[in-house]
Design a protein around this motif. Structure first.
Motif, PDB file in Angstrom:
ATOM      1  N   MET A   1     -48.903  61.806 -12.110  1.00  0.00           N
ATOM      2  CA  MET A   1     -48.368  60.598 -12.715  1.00  0.00           C
ATOM      3  C   MET A   1     -49.138  60.215 -13.975  1.00  0.00           C
ATOM      4  N   THR A   3     -51.127  62.167 -15.759  1.00  0.00           N
ATOM      5  CA  THR A   3     -51.009  63.235 -16.751  1.00  0.00           C
ATOM      6  C   THR A   3     -49.698  63.105 -17.511  1.00  0.00           C
ATOM      7  N   GLN A  60     -40.287  57.960 -11.822  1.00  0.00           N
ATOM      8  CA  GLN A  60     -41.377  58.917 -11.612  1.00  0.00           C
ATOM      9  C   GLN A  60     -42.613  58.232 -11.051  1.00  0.00           C
ATOM     10  N   ALA A  66     -47.937  62.887  -3.314  1.00  0.00           N
ATOM     11  CA  ALA A  66     -48.391  64.275  -3.404  1.00  0.00           C
ATOM     12  C   ALA A  66     -48.636  64.815  -2.000  1.00  0.00           C
ATOM     13  N   SER A  69     -51.340  63.806   0.586  1.00  0.00           N
ATOM     14  CA  SER A  69     -52.170  62.758  -0.007  1.00  0.00           C
ATOM     15  C   SER A  69     -52.170  61.481   0.825  1.00  0.00           C
ATOM     16  N   TRP A 155     -58.896  55.166 -17.488  1.00  0.00           N
ATOM     17  CA  TRP A 155     -58.585  54.781 -16.113  1.00  0.00           C
ATOM     18  C   TRP A 155     -59.416  53.595 -15.664  1.00  0.00           C
ATOM     19  N   TRP A 196     -52.980  55.000  -6.173  1.00  0.00           N
ATOM     20  CA  TRP A 196     -51.948  55.526  -7.082  1.00  0.00           C
ATOM     21  C   TRP A 196     -52.343  56.919  -7.556  1.00  0.00           C
ATOM     22  N   ARG A 197     -53.607  57.023  -7.993  1.00  0.00           N
ATOM     23  CA  ARG A 197     -54.069  58.277  -8.589  1.00  0.00           C
ATOM     24  C   ARG A 197     -54.129  59.391  -7.557  1.00  0.00           C
ATOM     25  N   ARG A 198     -54.633  59.076  -6.382  1.00  0.00           N
ATOM     26  CA  ARG A 198     -54.802  60.114  -5.362  1.00  0.00           C
ATOM     27  C   ARG A 198     -53.474  60.598  -4.782  1.00  0.00           C
ATOM     28  N   THR A 199     -52.498  59.706  -4.698  1.00  0.00           N
ATOM     29  CA  THR A 199     -51.205  60.087  -4.132  1.00  0.00           C
ATOM     30  C   THR A 199     -50.193  60.458  -5.204  1.00  0.00           C
ATOM     31  N   ASN A 200     -50.540  60.211  -6.463  1.00  0.00           N
ATOM     32  CA  ASN A 200     -49.650  60.494  -7.596  1.00  0.00           C
ATOM     33  C   ASN A 200     -48.371  59.670  -7.532  1.00  0.00           C
ATOM     34  N   SER A 201     -48.488  58.453  -6.994  1.00  0.00           N
ATOM     35  CA  SER A 201     -47.328  57.580  -6.854  1.00  0.00           C
ATOM     36  C   SER A 201     -47.785  56.143  -6.628  1.00  0.00           C
TER      37      SER A 201
END
Length: 222
Positions: A1, A3, A60, A66, A69, A155, A196-201
């Motif tokens: 996310m 990236t 998105q 992920a 995750s 971040w 958010w970052r760890r799960t990409n959502s």
């Protein structure tokens, strides 16, 4: 996310300019008890975030977690608990914290089981709004800062700024206790951003935040 946010998405400056108005409208509606006040922040924040980056980007942001995750979510909750109680102990030790109770707890204690189920659904809606509200602050800041600095710096700056604002919207709920809102609640916010970052959502933060609040409120159900 993150990236994709850094490399593929574009920030709409008109959406960015409208964001303070939209977010303020959502907070105002929630604080002043407008009709379905528990949804105001979710709606106005979603409009702001969609306007900033577009509907495809918004979808998105709320993509699937992920792979595996979700296993990080309990750790995020533990991190929030540790930060909260550590900050509370320090605040009480130095007479900086009055520790005002969450008024939702008293509501749950005085309602029936069926009413509480409705209340818990509304709490989930409020938390969804808080997560989108925070994202509508953090993600454009991240997008702008990484243009000049590293992704790591972007971040952390986005997390800290959004945590301060997140604490600020709780001032009326907690009797304008600055320490409780900006330090205790602000620190609690940081692990949810990390989810958010760890799960990409954004769903990672929503799930962790809902479960965390339910855990704290559970004692008021019995």
């Amino acid at each position: 996310m993150l990236t994709a946010l850094n490399t593929k998405m574009r920030l709409n400056l008109w959406g960015l300019a409208a964001t303070p108005i939209l977010l303020s409208l959502g907070v105002f509606g929630r604080i002043h008890g407008w009709a379905v006040n528990w949804l105001w922040m979710a709606v106005t924040s979603a409009i702001a975030l969609s306007w900033q980056f577009g509907l495809p980007a918004f979808r998105q942001f709320f993509g699937k977690l992920a792979r595996r995750s979700w296993l990080t979510i309990p750790g995020v909750m533990v991190m929030s608990l540790v930060l909260t109680f550590s900050a509370a102990v320090i605040g009480k030790s130095f007479h900086l914290l009055h520790l005002n109770a969450n008024p939702t707890g008293a509501v749950l204690q005085n309602h029936s089981l069926w009413s509480n189920l409705g209340d818990l659904l509304q709490i989930a809606g409020q938390i969804l709004g808080e997560e989108i509200f925070t994202a509508a602050i953090a993600l454009p800041i991240f997008y702008l800062v990484v243009r000049r600095f590293s992704e790591r710096t972007g971040w952390w700056i986005s997390c800290l700024v959004s945590a301060v604002v997140f604490g600020g919207i709780h001032l009326t709920t907690y009797n304008w206790d600055l320490y409780q809102c900006f330090i205790v609640i602000g620190l609690t916010r940081l692990p949810f951003n990390e989810a958010w970052r760890r799960t990409n959502s954004l769903w990672g933060g929503v799930i962790a935040h809902v479960l965390y609040d339910y855990l704290l409120l559970a004692k008021n159900l019995f």
